[in-house]
Design a protein around this motif. Structure first.
Motif, short mmCIF file in Angstrom:
data_model
loop_
_atom_site.label_atom_id
_atom_site.label_comp_id
_atom_site.label_asym_id
_atom_site.label_seq_id
_atom_site.Cartn_x
_atom_site.Cartn_y
_atom_site.Cartn_z
N ARG A 183 0.78 -1.32 0.09
CA ARG A 183 0.12 0.27 0.08
C ARG A 183 0.86 1.31 0.44
O ARG A 183 0.44 2.09 -0.62
N GLU A 186 2.16 1.22 -2.99
CA GLU A 186 1.91 2.54 -4.46
C GLU A 186 0.72 4.15 -3.96
O GLU A 186 1.06 4.57 -4.92
N ARG A 187 0.89 4.22 -3.13
CA ARG A 187 0.73 5.45 -2.12
C ARG A 187 2.08 6.37 -3.09
O ARG A 187 2.11 7.84 -3.93
#
Length: 280
Positions: A183, A186-187
């Motif tokens: 996550r 991706e951020r």
């Protein structure tokens, strides 16, 4: 997720235990009577959840609560002690017995695995804390008591029961770290997981057609797909292994016990056909 690692137990151990178990003297009422230790800890957890553990400081928490930094020091000596209070706060176990599953030790450990994964996903900053020497407060001990009560019928020795909990936690931490890092990647990159792998596809297709990786090239298209629950598969295999041990211990304790049923991996084929007979 911020880099760096904090360590539990890095503050004044005696003072931390007093705060956790409410055995120390309470601060006298000052100019902010609404300020309590519980509010301070809750604010610190909220900051860590929102901005990372690195954002937690006595000055930042004081700002969040609209008070002066010195007011906080009347309740907690510093960040080291505050961190241990935060750890115990987020580990507070559910009051619902059903949250540890229905039945025996296996549903309990299965539920524990998923609950722990959810905990790390809610509070990703936990992965930044070295908890090899935790300060044990009421929440931590309440949680351990509930789990041990459910798994004691496994018939293992006391060190083995503790090791079972350590095993599940170790597995979950590894899985949680992977999920949280995915996550974060991706951020920070701005690329979705699908976009990341699509960018590599031309090179990977060429590599697979080169003949250098015959096993990889033979894998089905869904081998690396997102539809397979790797966490659940791994957790079930751990529980299968424990079931073999528990069955063996029970058989050793009572030689008259009939043969145990096959483990899940030895069950009938998924197509519903009968399992082949074993030679005598």
């Amino acid at each position: 997720m911020a880099s760096g690692t904090e360590t539990s137990g890095s503050g004044d151990i005696g003072r931390t235990l007093e705060l956790l178990w409410d055995t120390g003297r309470r601060p006298s009422r000052g100019p902010r009577p609404g300020l309590t230790l519980e509010r301070i800890v809750d604010a610190a957890v909220e900051v860590a959840d929102r901005d990372g553990l690195g954002a937690v400081s006595m000055r930042r928490i004081a700002t969040e609560l609209g008070t002066g930094t010195m007011s906080l020091y009347r309740y907690v000596p510093g960040k080291g002690e505050l961190l241990d209070l935060m750890l115990d706060r987020v580990q507070r176990p559910s009051e619902n017995p059903a949250d540890l599953g229905d039945g025996g030790w296996r549903p309990a450990l299965h539920a524990l695995g998923h609950a722990t994964l959810a905990l790390y996903r809610r509070h990703t900053w936990l992965l930044e804390v070295n908890q090899s020497r935790p300060i044990l407060g009421p929440s931590a001990l309440d949680g351990m008591e509930k789990v041990l009560t459910r798994i004691r019928p496994m018939g293992l020795t006391d060190p083995e029961l503790v090791s079972v909990i350590v095993m599940i936690d170790g597995y979950v931490v590894g899985a949680a770290r992977t999920q949280v890092y995915e996550r974060e990647a991706e951020r920070s990159s701005g690329l979705t997981d699908a976009e990341f792998w699509q960018a590599q596809e031309p090179v990977l297709v060429k590599a697979m057609s080169s003949g250098r990786y015959p096993v990889l090239a033979s894998l089905s298209e869904d081998a690396f797909g997102t539809g397979f629950d790797h966490f659940e598969f791994g957790l079930q295999r751990i529980l299968d292994g424990l079931e073999v041990l528990v069955t063996a211990r029970r058989a050793a304790a009572d030689p008259a016990t009939p043969d145990a049923p096959p483990t899940p991996d030895a069950a009938a084929p998924a197509d519903g056909s009968a399992a082949p007979e074993q030679p005598a």
